[in-house]
Design a protein around this motif. Sequence first.
Motif, PDB file in Angstrom:
ATOM      1  N   LEU A 189       1.111  -1.209   0.072  1.00  0.00           N
ATOM      2  CA  LEU A 189      -0.076   0.132  -0.128  1.00  0.00           C
ATOM      3  C   LEU A 189       0.904   1.311   0.151  1.00  0.00           C
ATOM      4  O   LEU A 189       1.889   1.234   0.805  1.00  0.00           O
ATOM      5  CB  LEU A 189      -0.709   0.033   1.185  1.00  0.00           C
ATOM      6  CG  LEU A 189      -1.998  -1.054   1.258  1.00  0.00           C
ATOM      7  CD1 LEU A 189      -2.745  -0.989   2.643  1.00  0.00           C
ATOM      8  CD2 LEU A 189      -2.955  -0.923   0.076  1.00  0.00           C
ATOM      9  N   ARG A 190       0.439   2.366  -0.881  1.00  0.00           N
ATOM     10  CA  ARG A 190       1.355   3.644  -0.995  1.00  0.00           C
ATOM     11  C   ARG A 190       0.529   4.596  -1.225  1.00  0.00           C
ATOM     12  O   ARG A 190      -0.088   5.110  -2.125  1.00  0.00           O
ATOM     13  CB  ARG A 190       2.213   3.112  -2.249  1.00  0.00           C
ATOM     14  CG  ARG A 190       3.108   4.306  -2.399  1.00  0.00           C
ATOM     15  CD  ARG A 190       4.138   4.241  -3.387  1.00  0.00           C
ATOM     16  NE  ARG A 190       3.773   3.580  -4.744  1.00  0.00           N
ATOM     17  CZ  ARG A 190       4.766   2.699  -5.620  1.00  0.00           C
ATOM     18  NH1 ARG A 190       5.933   2.799  -5.044  1.00  0.00           N
ATOM     19  NH2 ARG A 190       4.371   2.454  -6.768  1.00  0.00           N
ATOM     20  N   PRO A 191       0.233   5.181   0.307  1.00  0.00           N
ATOM     21  CA  PRO A 191      -0.456   6.560   0.232  1.00  0.00           C
ATOM     22  C   PRO A 191       0.570   7.756  -0.032  1.00  0.00           C
ATOM     23  O   PRO A 191       1.813   7.610   0.340  1.00  0.00           O
ATOM     24  CB  PRO A 191      -0.902   6.649   1.545  1.00  0.00           C
ATOM     25  CG  PRO A 191      -0.125   5.834   2.434  1.00  0.00           C
ATOM     26  CD  PRO A 191       0.473   4.620   1.466  1.00  0.00           C
ATOM     27  N   SER A 192       0.108   8.726  -0.637  1.00  0.00           N
ATOM     28  CA  SER A 192       1.022   9.924  -1.007  1.00  0.00           C
ATOM     29  C   SER A 192       0.329  11.352  -1.293  1.00  0.00           C
ATOM     30  O   SER A 192      -0.879  11.171  -1.232  1.00  0.00           O
ATOM     31  CB  SER A 192       2.055   9.726  -2.153  1.00  0.00           C
ATOM     32  OG  SER A 192       1.386   9.438  -3.332  1.00  0.00           O
ATOM     33  N   ALA A 193       0.925  12.392  -0.946  1.00  0.00           N
ATOM     34  CA  ALA A 193       0.379  13.489  -1.092  1.00  0.00           C
ATOM     35  C   ALA A 193       1.331  14.340  -2.187  1.00  0.00           C
ATOM     36  O   ALA A 193       2.387  14.457  -1.959  1.00  0.00           O
ATOM     37  CB  ALA A 193       0.219  14.285  -0.041  1.00  0.00           C
ATOM     38  N   THR A 194       0.803  14.920  -3.243  1.00  0.00           N
ATOM     39  CA  THR A 194       1.603  15.738  -4.400  1.00  0.00           C
ATOM     40  C   THR A 194       1.253  17.334  -4.207  1.00  0.00           C
ATOM     41  O   THR A 194      -0.111  17.418  -4.400  1.00  0.00           O
ATOM     42  CB  THR A 194       1.280  15.149  -5.713  1.00  0.00           C
ATOM     43  OG1 THR A 194       1.604  13.721  -5.665  1.00  0.00           O
ATOM     44  CG2 THR A 194       2.169  16.068  -6.808  1.00  0.00           C
TER      45      THR A 194
END
Length: 298
Positions: free
Chosen positions: A101-106
Amino acid sequence: MLLNVLNNISLNGLLAQRWFGTPKPDFSNTFGMGRILKTLIIASLVGFFIHKANVCCWAVEHDLQLWAPITLEQPIGKVSLTLEAQPRFGDDISRLSVFFLRPSATLNISKHINLTSGYLWSATLPADDSPQPTRYENRLWQQITLLHGYHNAQISHQLRLEERFLEQNSATSLRAHYMFRLVHPLGQKRLKNISFVTVQELLWNINNTDALPAGFNQARLFSGLRYQINPHLAMEGGYRLQWLNQPNPTPNQLNHVILIRAQLTLPKWQNELSSFSGGIKNSQHSTKNSTKKPTILD
């Protein structure tokens, strides 16, 4: 021979000139970073070709795999929140070998530059007859993405720094990850929603740790098609070649990957907020004493 190849290779120019019949792009006015980008591309190619040329000298294991990432993105103004779930099936696509699982914010600085920070949790599952336990990893990562267009092609360069926390490691492993990606539509009318995609990646361990020595880690090459079903849903599929440089005495691995990606982009929240704000302003006279707040719908 390699020198002759490299003299003609900047992936941007090679793909544009030979596949799409257009001249090599001039990066001298793009970000003022033309030389840096060319150096990164050529360096990644050198690393891949050198290790590819030495395959005959190393013990190599081959595997057929299926990767099926699903990405959910929610734009909020200049920020995009993303969650990716990716199962990987190995041993000739006979079992689930990796899941993460890979959450991120850009943060979209401009139409040419994005900054991203994220987290990854992964589990590497052993075969049923293997005595090895499941291996878990926690990873923090930061990334800068440079985007530009050339004629109808969309080109991006991603440079990522990863801090990997592995159970079998006594120290944090640092890894650099460079990715070049080109997307070019196949046509203007009937095929306007279908694009050719090519991706090249180079991963390099920066420091020495118990489990991962410094140096070349892996390279990936991908070619496939992208189908934009509607403004919110896209599918991508193709073939990926992954070369893994394993620490001794583990044999190196060459994975032949079938990649099928689904990408769902939700409506931008800013538009929803604007609609509610407009509705509130237009109804101020009739709801002057009301304190009810607008609700953002999914």
